[in-house]
Design an enzyme around this catalytic site. Structure first.
Site, PDB file in Angstrom:
ATOM      1  N   GLY A 100       5.764 -74.786   8.453  1.00  0.00           N
ATOM      2  CA  GLY A 100       6.180 -75.195   9.790  1.00  0.00           C
ATOM      3  C   GLY A 100       5.878 -74.186  10.875  1.00  0.00           C
ATOM      4  O   GLY A 100       5.830 -74.531  12.055  1.00  0.00           O
ATOM      5  N   TYR A 155      14.104 -59.221  -2.380  1.00  0.00           N
ATOM      6  CA  TYR A 155      12.810 -59.737  -1.962  1.00  0.00           C
ATOM      7  C   TYR A 155      11.689 -59.132  -2.806  1.00  0.00           C
ATOM      8  O   TYR A 155      10.813 -59.846  -3.308  1.00  0.00           O
ATOM      9  CB  TYR A 155      12.595 -59.416  -0.483  1.00  0.00           C
ATOM     10  CG  TYR A 155      11.253 -59.837   0.058  1.00  0.00           C
ATOM     11  CD1 TYR A 155      10.996 -61.168   0.361  1.00  0.00           C
ATOM     12  CD2 TYR A 155      10.250 -58.898   0.287  1.00  0.00           C
ATOM     13  CE1 TYR A 155       9.762 -61.560   0.865  1.00  0.00           C
ATOM     14  CE2 TYR A 155       9.023 -59.286   0.791  1.00  0.00           C
ATOM     15  CZ  TYR A 155       8.782 -60.613   1.081  1.00  0.00           C
ATOM     16  OH  TYR A 155       7.565 -60.992   1.572  1.00  0.00           O
TER      17      TYR A 155
END
Length: 283
Positions: free
Chosen positions: A12, A156
């Site tokens: 997006g 992460y």
């Protein structure tokens, strides 16, 4: 003849949007996947509209990659819209909180669920259809944090290390199917890397990592099982490296840690074989 089709997750905005546009410009139909949030505009439709305005073919998909049934629904959407599947670009991911281990909740499980497990499930859902393609490609979007670690971002880094190792293993397993699997670790300014008070470097726009992503996802790509670092229109190869082996002794460790004559290997078996040969002089 069916036009080549590609799924790009997390497309997006930022890197995902740049990847989707570059892949569409290369001639592939693109499923622009991005989860929909009810309280804000849906950016995937803007990306798809931009692709169509430039003469490309694109459709949107709003399924979240980490929800039950999400990966299967994403693959089904591509099949229904485009009639087949040729490539996956696995870009969806989160950074997790910037917290050092021991100082709070790093959200390890949540980060791994999205950055690793969802990608693995999506690959599993796509593989039967990718095997029908004459030029199937999988591009796993990782990070150099998965190679080197990131201070304050242990969750992460762990997720990216996991998905990198998974992709390299998959590349070896899928050679017999002629499915190419590569890892791309992009450097770019995005919302994930934004820092208050720091202006973005225009040289590090997401588009600077998009050309190699489009090539890795495309029919012309003839490489597999590799890690590529890209940003600002530049690219370099990356590998996990090991030094030569020597008999253990604390006095030797500084010299070995300096990585004399570093060696890279195509898989853990090759690394073990080299270590054994180095240590014992035997095959």
């Amino acid at each position: 003849m069916r036009v080549r089709s590609t799924i790009v997750t997390g497309a997006g905005a930022g890197l995902g949007a740049a990847f989707a546009k570059a892949i569409a410009a290369d001639g592939s139909s693109v499923l622009v996947n991005n989860r929909r949030h009810q309280d804000r505009p849906y950016p995937a439709e803007e990306v798809s509209s931009a692709i169509r305005a430039d003469g490309g073919t694109a459709a949107t998909d709003e399924h979240a990659v980490d929800l039950d049934g999400g990966p299967e629904a994403i693959v089904d959407a591509a099949l229904q819209r485009f009639g087949g599947l040729d490539a996956l670009v696995l870009n969806a991911g989160i950074s997790g909180p910037a917290i050092k281990v021991g100082d709070g909740d790093t959200e390890l499980r949540q980060v791994l669920e999205i950055n690793f497990f969802a990608n693995a499930r999506l690959i599993e859902a796509a593989l039967p259809h990718l095997r029908r393609s004459s030029s199937a490609r999988i591009v796993v979007i990782s990070s150099t944090g998965g190679l080197h670690g990131v201070r304050g971002r242990s969750a992460y880094a762990a997720s990216k290390g996991a998905v990198t190792a998974y992709a390299l293993s998959l590349a070896d397993e899928l050679r017999r199917d002629a499915i190419h699997v590569n890892v791309l670790a992009p450097y770019a300014h995005t919302k994930m890397t934004d820092r208050p008070g720091r202006a973005p470097d225009p040289r590090m726009a997401p588009e600077g990592a998009a050309a190699i992503c489009a090539w890795l996802a495309g029919e012309a790509c003839d490489r597999t099982g590799e890690i590529w670092v890209a940003g600002g229109g530049h690219v370099r190869a990356a590998k996990a490296m090991e030094s030569r082996a020597a008999p253990f002794g604390p006095a030797r460790l500084d010299a070995l840690a300096a990585m004399p004559a570093p060696r890279g290997f195509d898989g853990g078996e090759a690394a073990f074989a080299d270590f054994y040969q180095d240590a014992f002089g035997e095959d």
